[in-house]
Design an enzyme around this catalytic site. Structure first.
Site, PDB file in Angstrom:
ATOM      1  N   PRO A  46     -46.389 -23.913 -87.600  1.00 31.75           N
ATOM      2  CA  PRO A  46     -45.265 -22.970 -87.729  1.00 31.75           C
ATOM      3  C   PRO A  46     -44.349 -23.092 -86.503  1.00 31.75           C
ATOM      4  O   PRO A  46     -44.622 -22.516 -85.458  1.00 31.75           O
ATOM      5  CB  PRO A  46     -45.936 -21.605 -87.810  1.00 31.75           C
ATOM      6  N   ASP A  67     -45.220 -23.982 -81.067  1.00 34.16           N
ATOM      7  CA  ASP A  67     -46.197 -23.741 -82.138  1.00 34.16           C
ATOM      8  C   ASP A  67     -46.537 -22.262 -82.108  1.00 34.16           C
ATOM      9  O   ASP A  67     -47.208 -21.784 -81.187  1.00 34.16           O
ATOM     10  CB  ASP A  67     -47.437 -24.606 -81.874  1.00 34.16           C
ATOM     11  N   HIS A  68     -46.067 -21.538 -83.096  1.00 36.66           N
ATOM     12  CA  HIS A  68     -46.224 -20.089 -83.079  1.00 36.66           C
ATOM     13  C   HIS A  68     -47.672 -19.634 -83.239  1.00 36.66           C
ATOM     14  O   HIS A  68     -47.984 -18.456 -83.070  1.00 36.66           O
ATOM     15  CB  HIS A  68     -45.369 -19.440 -84.166  1.00 36.66           C
ATOM     16  N   ARG A  69     -48.578 -20.568 -83.582  1.00 41.64           N
ATOM     17  CA  ARG A  69     -49.974 -20.160 -83.656  1.00 41.64           C
ATOM     18  C   ARG A  69     -50.520 -19.891 -82.272  1.00 41.64           C
ATOM     19  O   ARG A  69     -51.460 -19.113 -82.097  1.00 41.64           O
ATOM     20  CB  ARG A  69     -50.813 -21.243 -84.328  1.00 41.64           C
ATOM     21  N   ALA A  70     -49.952 -20.570 -81.269  1.00 47.86           N
ATOM     22  CA  ALA A  70     -50.560 -20.512 -79.949  1.00 47.86           C
ATOM     23  C   ALA A  70     -49.591 -20.048 -78.865  1.00 47.86           C
ATOM     24  O   ALA A  70     -50.011 -19.642 -77.783  1.00 47.86           O
ATOM     25  CB  ALA A  70     -51.116 -21.888 -79.575  1.00 47.86           C
TER      26      ALA A  70
END
Lengths: 337, 324, 454
Positions: free
Chosen positions: C261, C428-431
């Site tokens: 994402p 990276d919007h996950r992290a």
């Protein structure tokens, strides 16, 4: 093109090949019938009628009735092949392969390899197999999976008269040992056969229905069942590739994998119990080599892990059927990925 | 008196001496561990193989047993190629693919040693069917032992041969042991195998398998009978094996002094020398000369085999089919 | 065609209802396979629904504009069945997916509530030990709250397998059917079944091909090769197969775009002082080298951006290993500048020049392109003003730099024209959260605009 039954196709092929090549000989139990009796030959021409008329044409030197001695019959075929002949031996029921297994498995299959490629054993063993005629547990088995597993043998199973002629001609003229499986319930099946010389190469499957949603792989009597299932599915707009393998060794891998790469769904239909079966072999091949193409797990339509029962209703329940094949195809389509 | 001429006698001796030297040398070499797999030595039975095969041409067929080196040499297989095969070398008689138990040369009618006891008999009947069709008087010989004479395949083959009246010859080499069990126990008709063949409807002979001349003369009659279309025949040859069932067999089934006794009293090479001494047409010196030539041949065969290259790995995949 | 229910389809796990926006045909009218029958709207998309086979729209039940739950009966397809039969069909209809759609919605509401409410520990349901179920299936069923009591397992003796639980969690299959094909006529050419079909489709004469398949058979590849080399009559299309390297690039970047994402933070920075400093130092280092040095220091100051993402784990990297994008004629290569935070500007200049040279002459080794925690891609030399780059997994971010252009800026109330660089940071919007990304960009901007520390 001439219309004839599978029985006629086999009979004509043996006769034509014996006419063409003096080294072709036939042997088996009652392939003539009547030897040593008051009624005399030819009492039956093979209990399936496939060898009728040969004795009259070619004589006792080349059309040999044998005592009931499967080991000796198959072994003699192997020995005669080493000594320059092209024998066609008949095992009246494929189940009797057990009685003769050493001669097939340890002898005929292995001569060329053990002897350093310096010899050939061009014997053809015709085995009559299959369930559906209430012949019960010891006279109805399919056997071909076990034989396919043996390196050194080739295995052919025609589903049509044209293929019976084409594959048997190829088997007789080829230089390798071949097990030629004839389904006992299909001798009367009629179809068009090309006139003149007709050879079908081994390892070359036939597409009998075409479609882009499910790949159905099968052989022998199950081809007709699969066609019925495919036609039913087509009514709902579901397209099936029905692949008639024709030979299980060598195997037409490309036909299977090319089709599955397009459809993503595999149904294998095998008239045998499931363990170490042809169905398992093909499912493993596809899972290994077309894994990313698969949209559903391979579906295996087989008989159960039991001997074949006698009563009509039980045998029918034991065998695969067009309905079971159709259900497997629908299950593959319903798999949620 | 024998009907054999000098040259034939020398030839027969050479064959037997070659077999003896081949097997004795293998017995020593196997102990080094360099030879793989199972080996079954024929030493002691030379008169049987040679007494039969001296009547055969390249287009007659024989099928052998797991104890096949003697039949192979007697039928005319190349000794050096045989040794290389036993050593598993690339240019062995079977390209290293068969080994001792499957040694063969189909081009001179030697349809293979066979690792399955009794499997040879049906194969030999098949070859006899082919021989009969060819109509040239060829024969097909199935070598069996007192062990194989109990296998169902032997009975089926004998019956089929009689029914089809094919030129098959069943040679039963009774060396009194099938593996570790004595013939008096395992053969119900104790020490009489020939009458089994007679019971199946063929003529059977009996001879001394440790005496070349006894075997040869009996086989002369057998071959006259078979080649002239008299149908199949059998012969039981009473003989001895000097070694175990397989190399490494502790031979606990032997009686005290038995091995020495049979080496002394039933050695076919010794018997041959005595006989030709009686006939007077071949001298002892000539036989000695054959012995040293044979020793030379075996020496070369072994040293060449030891230094020959093994088969390349690609050989695993080759020669399964003519075409696939 | 036999009577068939046309129900509200489920597009995607979150869809629970849809609107029958418009019927594109009339009740009683026949339709052909592929014809558009209706438009259905959800809160994300409007979709055309195509007929999967020939048939007739025998009964319409949903009105145009009506909103209905997933699985509801919208219409009945069929043939010439009498009306009474159709009535019976409608009466007997039970929506199949209704229960699952409802429970999905409930779960979503529950999750939303859980985020705001104080999470309470619900009593885990006692698992019925009489049910035959594999350990992995049991764990998954418990975790996903799937009721297995009535499930028919596919394992031996009805044992419930992981696959059965996974199946229950997924939406019903709605396969797009290709349908039956007309059988290909027999041919004497020795070709595989698929090769024959493809040859017909591409208009290729099998007799003109030589086969490279087993036993000399014409195979699929032979036909496709012939098809590829057949030029259409209105202009030649050159078909170039992807090299292994391009295929690898294609695969990696596709995975990155599909699975990561991305969000983009954009900032422009004044480059005038940077350019002046460079001028003063004799232009020994490139602008990119200055940027690399700035990035290295900024990564040390904001380590939350110097990470790799591996599944559900975030790896905080001990040093700034910066991947430099180098365009070569074979494709984009990204050799890594190791431990950039320990290198001086001159050392960075030397190292990056060496890596770029080796990249262009195909002399990079495996260890040169492994790892990396951050990437810098500079298309300024090509005149690009600004762009957004695709993250190279497993890295957490990538900085895209455009050319410096003279632009008006606000300088203490006065308007001045200075060279301005446009930076775009993909994260990276996950992290990495927006705040971290922003802080990194701020640190970077400060270093560039006040280049004394470089």
């Amino acid at each position: 093109m001439v219309v004839m039954s599978i029985r006629e196709a086999i009979n004509r092929t043996i006769a034509e090949e014996m006419e063409r090549d003096a080294d072709v000989i036939a042997l088996g139990e009652d392939i003539v019938g009547g030897m040593g009796t008051a009624g005399g030959p030819e009492a039956i021409g093979g209990i399936w009628g496939a060898t009728g008329g040969l004795y009259a044409r070619f004589g006792p030197g080349r059309v040999i009735d044998t005592p009931i001695s499967e080991s000796a019959i198959v072994g003699a075929a192997a020995g005669a092949a080493l000594a320059g002949k092209r024998p066609i031996a008949e095992l009246m029921f494929a189940d009797f392969v057990g009685v003769s297994l050493d001669q097939l498995w340890n002898q005929m299959a292995k001569f060329r390899y053990m002897f350093g490629g310096k010899t050939r054993c061009p014997a053809v063993i015709r085995l009559i197999y299959g369930a559906g005629m209430n012949a019960a547990a010891q006279h109805s088995q399919s056997v071909y999976a076990m034989m396919t597993a043996i390196p050194g043998l080739k295995i052919a199973l025609p589903a049509t008269p044209a293929d019976a002629k084409g594959l048997l001609t190829e088997a007789i003229r080829g230089d390798d040992p071949v097990l030629f499986f004839e389904h006992k319930a299909m001798f009367g099946v009629k179809g068009e056969v090309p006139e003149g010389e007709h050879r079908v190469p081994f390892g070359h499957a036939r597409l009998t229905r075409e479609g882009g949603d499910v790949t159905i792989v099968t052989c022998g009597r199950m081809v007709g069942f699969s066609e019925k299932a495919a036609d039913k599915l087509a009514e709902d707009g579901i397209g099936c590739d029905v692949i008639d393998l024709r030979t299980t060794s060598p195997l037409d891998e490309e036909a299977i994998l090319d089709s599955v790469e397009l459809t993503g769904r595999l149904v294998v239909v095998d008239e045998s119990p499931p363990r170490c079966s042809l169905a398992a072999d093909i499912a493993a091949l596809v899972a290994a080599k077309a894994f990313t193409a698969l949209k559903a797990p391979p579906q295996m339509v087989t008989a159960p892990h039991t001997p074949i029962p006698f009563a009509r209703e039980l045998e029918r329940a034991w065998l695969p059927s067009p309905a079971k094949i159709e259900a497997a195809a629908r299950a593959a389509l319903a798999f949620r990925s | 008196m024998s009907q054999l001429g000098r040259d034939d006698m020398l030839r027969a001796y050479r064959q037997m001496a070659t077999i003896r030297a081949f097997e004795e040398r293998l017995h020593d070499e196997i102990k080094t561990g360099e030879i793989a797999g199972f080996t079954h030595l024929y030493a002691g039975q030379e008169a049987a193989a040679v007494g039969v095969c001296e009547h055969l041409a390249d287009d007659d067929y024989i099928v052998s047993t797991h104890r096949g080196h003697g039949h192979c040499i007697a039928k005319g297989c190349d000794v050096k190629a045989m040794m290389k095969e036993i050593y598993g070398r690339a240019d062995g008689l079977c390209k290293g693919k068969g080994g001792s138990m499957h040694i063969a040369d189909v081009s001179i009618g030697m349809l293979g040693a066979n690792g399955i006891v009794g499997a040879g008999a049906p194969l030999a009947v098949g070859a006899a069917i082919s021989a009969k069709l060819d109509g040239k008087g060829k024969v097909s010989v199935a070598f069996s032992g007192d062990g194989a004479c109990n296998q169902g395949t032997t009975f089926e083959a004998m019956n089929l041969a009689v029914v089809l009246q094919v030129p098959a010859i069943f040679v039963f080499e009774n060396n009194h042991y099938s593996e570790h069990t004595g013939v008096e126990y395992s053969v119900g008709t104790a020490n009489d195998i020939a009458s089994r063949a007679e019971a199946f409807g063929m003529k059977a002979w009996r001879a001394n398998g440790c005496d070349f001349f006894s075997t040869f003369e009996a086989m002369r009659e057998v071959l006259e009978h078979v080649r002239s279309g008299g149908g199949p025949a059998a012969i039981e040859l009473d003989t001895e094996r000097f070694y175990g069932h397989f190399e490494g067999d502790p031979q606990r089934y032997r009686g005290p002094g038995e091995l020495d006794r049979i080496r002394e009293q039933r050695d076919c090479l010794k018997a041959f020398r005595e006989r030709v001494g009686e006939y007077g047409n071949v001298t002892s010196d000539e036989l000695d000369a054959v012995d040293s030539e044979v020793a030379q041949l075996i020496e070369e065969a072994v040293s060449e085999a030891k230094s020959a290259p093994p088969p390349p790995p690609e050989q695993v995949l080759e020669d399964v089919y003519v075409s696939y | 065609m036999p009577l068939k229910a046309f129900t509200m389809p489920k597009w995607g796990i979150e869809m629970s209802e849809g609107t029958l926006a418009e019927w594109m045909t009339e009740e009683g009218a026949p339709f052909a396979r592929g014809q558009v029958i209706a438009l259905i709207e959800t809160d994300k998309i409007t979709n055309e629904v195509e007929a999967e086979a020939d048939g007739k729209l025998v009964r319409i039940l949903a009105r145009a504009g009506e909103t209905l739950p997933v699985g509801a009966l919208l219409a009945v397809f069929g043939g010439d069945q009498p009306a009474a039969e159709v009535d019976a069909f409608v009466a007997a209809f039970r929506p199949a997916d209704a229960r699952m759609a409802a429970s999905d919605t409930e779960d979503m509401i529950a999750d939303a509530a859980a985020e705001t409410a104080i999470p309470s520990e619900p009593e885990p349901e006692a698992f019925d030990d009489r049910i035959s179920i594999s350990p992995a299936a049991r764990a998954r069923a418990t975790e996903a709250r799937v009721d297995v009591a009535a499930m028919a397992g596919s394992g031996r003796g009805g044992r419930i397998m992981l696959q059965d639980v996974e199946q229950a969690l997924r939406p019903a299959a709605e396969p797009r059917l290709n349908g039956p094909f007309a059988p290909v006529p027999e041919t004497t050419a020795f070709a595989s079944p698929v090769a024959r079909r493809l040859a017909l489709r591409h208009g290729i004469d099998l007799a003109s091909l030589s086969g490279t398949g087993p036993r000399g058979r014409i195979c699929k590849e032979d036909v496709l090769a012939a098809a590829g080399s057949v030029a259409p009559s209105d202009g030649a299309v050159e078909v170039v197969a992807m090299t292994p390297m391009r295929k690898a690039i294609a695969r990696r970047l596709t995975e990155a775009k599909q699975q990561i994402p991305h969000f983009y933070l954009r900032r422009h920075v004044r480059a005038d002082r940077l350019l002046a400093a460079r001028e003063k130092a004799g232009k020994l280092a490139s602008i990119n080298d200055y940027l690399l040095r700035a990035v290295a220091i900024a990564l040390r100051e904001v380590p939350a951006v110097n990470i790799q993402v591996h599944g559900a784990a975030i790896h905080r990297m001990p040093s700034a290993d910066i991947a430099i994008a180098v365009a070569t004629d074979k494709g984009l290569l990204t050799p890594v500048l190791r431990a950039a935070e320990t290198l001086s500007l001159q050392e960075i200049a030397a190292a990056s020049a060496e890596l770029a040279a080796r990249a262009r002459s195909s002399k990079l080794k495996q260890e040169d392109i492994q790892g990396g925690s951050f990437s810098v891609s500079n298309l300024g030399p090509f005149g690009v003003e600004q762009f957004d780059a695709i993250i190279n997994p497993p890295q957490g971010a990538i900085l895209a730099v455009g050319a410096a252009r003279p632009e008006p800026i606000d300088d203490h109330g006065a308007v001045r024209i200075v060279p301005v660089l446009h930076l775009s940071l993909s994260c990276d919007h996950r992290a990495i959260d927006g705040a971290d990304g922003a802080r990194f960009l701020a640190a970077l901007a400060k270093l560039i605009e006040e280049p004394e520390r470089l």
